[in-house]
Motif scaffolding. Structure first.
Motif: not given
Length: 117
Positions: A96-109
């Motif tokens: 349930k953490e809301k702050q310490l999250l890192e996006m790994l993939t999803g913004r690539e082009c």
């Protein structure tokens, strides 16, 4: 619509690679686009004819697009999860953490593959 600029940039890069490798025909270009990137795949497809006009090497070239799913990593529990899971849990679905999250993939082009001769 920045997709036109992206398509023209892709075309320039592919032409550069074609020249360096003495390629005479480009069959397909495969792009990978992140699920939450600001790039709209349909717009890339619609803008692709502008790239075709840049060189006869692009005659008959197919633009393939693969969507990369968004994935997150929780720095509290160490689990990774999808965007859908993130939305459903409104944070990490495991702790349930809301702050310490890192996006790994999803913004690539980027260009994944060029099929050419």
């Amino acid at each position: 619509m920045h997709e036109l600029g992206i398509v023209l940039s892709i075309a320039d890069k592919v032409l550069e690679i074609a020249k360096e490798n003495d390629l005479t025909e480009i069959k397909a270009i495969t792009m990978q686009i992140g699920e939450i990137s600001s790039v709209i795949p349909d717009y890339l497809q619609k803008c692709f004819p502008a790239a075709v006009e840049r060189s006869p090497l692009f005659e008959g070239t197919e633009l393939k697009i693969e969507i990369l799913p968004a994935r997150y990593l929780c720095h509290v529990c160490g689990e990774s999860f999808s965007l859908e899971e993130f939305k459903e849990a409104e944070g990490c679905p495991y702790c349930k953490e809301k702050q310490l999250l890192e996006m790994l993939t999803g913004r690539e082009c980027f260009i994944k593959n060029i099929e050419a001769y």
